[in-house]
Design an enzyme around this catalytic site. Structure first.
Site, mmCIF file in Angstrom:
data_model
loop_
_atom_site.group_PDB
_atom_site.id
_atom_site.type_symbol
_atom_site.label_atom_id
_atom_site.label_comp_id
_atom_site.label_asym_id
_atom_site.label_seq_id
_atom_site.Cartn_x
_atom_site.Cartn_y
_atom_site.Cartn_z
ATOM 1 N N ASP A 112 -14.979 -29.776 0.911
ATOM 2 C CA ASP A 112 -16.288 -30.205 1.395
ATOM 3 C C ASP A 112 -16.946 -31.218 0.456
ATOM 4 O O ASP A 112 -16.658 -31.223 -0.731
ATOM 5 C CB ASP A 112 -17.195 -28.968 1.475
ATOM 6 C CG ASP A 112 -17.932 -28.931 2.780
ATOM 7 O OD1 ASP A 112 -18.327 -30.008 3.248
ATOM 8 O OD2 ASP A 112 -18.113 -27.831 3.321
ATOM 9 N N ASN B 161 -14.223 -31.031 14.066
ATOM 10 C CA ASN B 161 -14.481 -32.351 13.469
ATOM 11 C C ASN B 161 -14.372 -33.517 14.458
ATOM 12 O O ASN B 161 -14.806 -34.627 14.150
ATOM 13 C CB ASN B 161 -13.523 -32.626 12.299
ATOM 14 C CG ASN B 161 -13.870 -31.872 11.026
ATOM 15 O OD1 ASN B 161 -13.008 -31.582 10.207
ATOM 16 N ND2 ASN B 161 -15.146 -31.539 10.847
HETATM 17 C C1 FPP Z 1 -15.676 -32.646 4.346
HETATM 18 O O1 FPP Z 1 -16.484 -33.628 3.834
HETATM 19 C C2 FPP Z 1 -14.302 -32.987 4.560
HETATM 20 C C3 FPP Z 1 -13.654 -33.203 5.756
HETATM 21 C C4 FPP Z 1 -14.310 -33.473 7.040
HETATM 22 C C5 FPP Z 1 -12.225 -33.137 5.905
HETATM 23 C C6 FPP Z 1 -11.443 -33.247 4.663
HETATM 24 C C7 FPP Z 1 -10.980 -34.629 4.517
HETATM 25 C C8 FPP Z 1 -10.597 -35.145 3.350
HETATM 26 C C9 FPP Z 1 -10.577 -34.413 2.068
HETATM 27 C C10 FPP Z 1 -10.191 -36.573 3.307
HETATM 28 C C11 FPP Z 1 -8.788 -36.783 3.707
HETATM 29 C C12 FPP Z 1 -7.955 -35.620 3.496
HETATM 30 C C13 FPP Z 1 -6.723 -35.468 3.960
HETATM 31 C C14 FPP Z 1 -6.163 -34.106 4.024
HETATM 32 C C15 FPP Z 1 -5.919 -36.606 4.413
HETATM 33 P P1 FPP Z 1 -17.820 -33.896 4.616
HETATM 34 O O2 FPP Z 1 -17.675 -35.147 5.389
HETATM 35 O O3 FPP Z 1 -18.160 -32.703 5.455
HETATM 36 O O4 FPP Z 1 -18.851 -34.066 3.461
HETATM 37 P P2 FPP Z 1 -20.399 -33.758 3.546
HETATM 38 O O5 FPP Z 1 -20.534 -32.298 3.850
HETATM 39 O O6 FPP Z 1 -20.899 -34.121 2.188
HETATM 40 O O7 FPP Z 1 -20.957 -34.624 4.625
#
Ligand code: FPP
Length: 225
Positions: free
Chosen positions: A13, A61
């Site tokens: 996250d 997502n």
């Molecule tokens: C949360 O950050 C993360 C995700 C939606 C998915 C995880 C994705 C990655 C770590 C990038 C690529 C990874 C792979 C496995 C290729 P968020 O967008 O919810 O952050 P926020 O809560 O600060 O908005």
């Protein structure tokens, strides 16, 4: 090798917040998140972790802005394309999510192809197993397991449900990591994490470090198997 025999599962996250803090677009946070995942894989291998399972993209997502979804999908193609690097580390790649032929599945073909190739090209590695959850949700997984059993006329109990999960041989989670100061339980490996402690880290995923991983493994060690 402080992490041997451990299954660490990470909810990665805080990419968006990491980017906002730096005045960057959210997509830059995801790019940094993918790069840090590659670094965490190296650290986990060095630490002797057996299984690392990460939540790459959830069934929820898909509602994010189209451009952000496209960017995260591209990052998965990049991750699954790191075959030479993973082979060098002896890492076996696996994937968990809605089966591609499920009517509700949403993984696009080009990501499917990258997943299938990574699984095939790393299948003989005997080091750490990296399982990437993509188009994954625990509720969908448990419902799918129940429906599979119902169709087969099999009695539904904890044992039969466990054996009808997407990846029945995925070992129980020893510690669930949630980054970025979030304390919510997500729709991630709910069945497999029953009884697992949760390691809350205040680091945003792109900053998740060796010390954070060490803390998680130490927490796993406090729970008797
Ligand atoms: C949360 O950050 C993360 C995700 C939606 C998915 C995880 C994705 C990655 C770590 C990038 C690529 C990874 C792979 C496995 C290729 P968020 O967008 O919810 O952050 P926020 O809560 O600060 O908005």
């Amino acid at each position: 090798m402080y992490g041997s025999d451990v299954h660490v599962a990470c909810i990665m996250d805080g990419n968006g917040r990491w980017a906002r803090k730096r005045g960057l677009p959210r997509t830059a946070g995801h790019t940094a998140g993918e790069e840090n995942l590659a670094a965490v894989v190296r650290i986990a291998v060095r630490s002797g972790v057996d299984h690392l399972t990460v939540f790459g993209f959830s069934t929820e997502n898909w509602v994010r802005p189209r451009q952000e979804v496209r960017h995260i999908l591209g990052l998965h193609k990049k991750l699954f394309g790191r075959i030479a690097e993973l082979n060098e580390l002896g890492v076996r790649v696996r994937w968990i999510g809605r089966p591609f032929d499920d009517p509700t599945a949403r993984t696009p073909r080009y990501v499917q192809r990258a997943i299938i190739k990574a699984i095939r090209d790393t299948a003989n590695n005997s080091g750490m197993t990296l399982t990437v959850a993509f188009d994954y949700g625990s509720r969908a997984e448990i419902a799918h397991a129940a429906e599979t059993l119902r169709r087969a006329g099999t009695m539904i109990d904890a044992e039969s449900l466990g054996s009808a999960m997407y990846m029945p041989d995925l070992p129980p989670v020893d510690v669930l990591v949630r980054t970025s100061g979030e304390t919510r339980v997500s729709n991630f490996l709910l069945w497999q994490s029953a009884g697992a402690p949760i390691s809350f880290s205040t680091s945003a995923w792109p900053d998740f470090s060796e010390d954070d991983l060490k803390d998680a493994i130490a927490l796993a060690r406090t729970i008797p198997h």
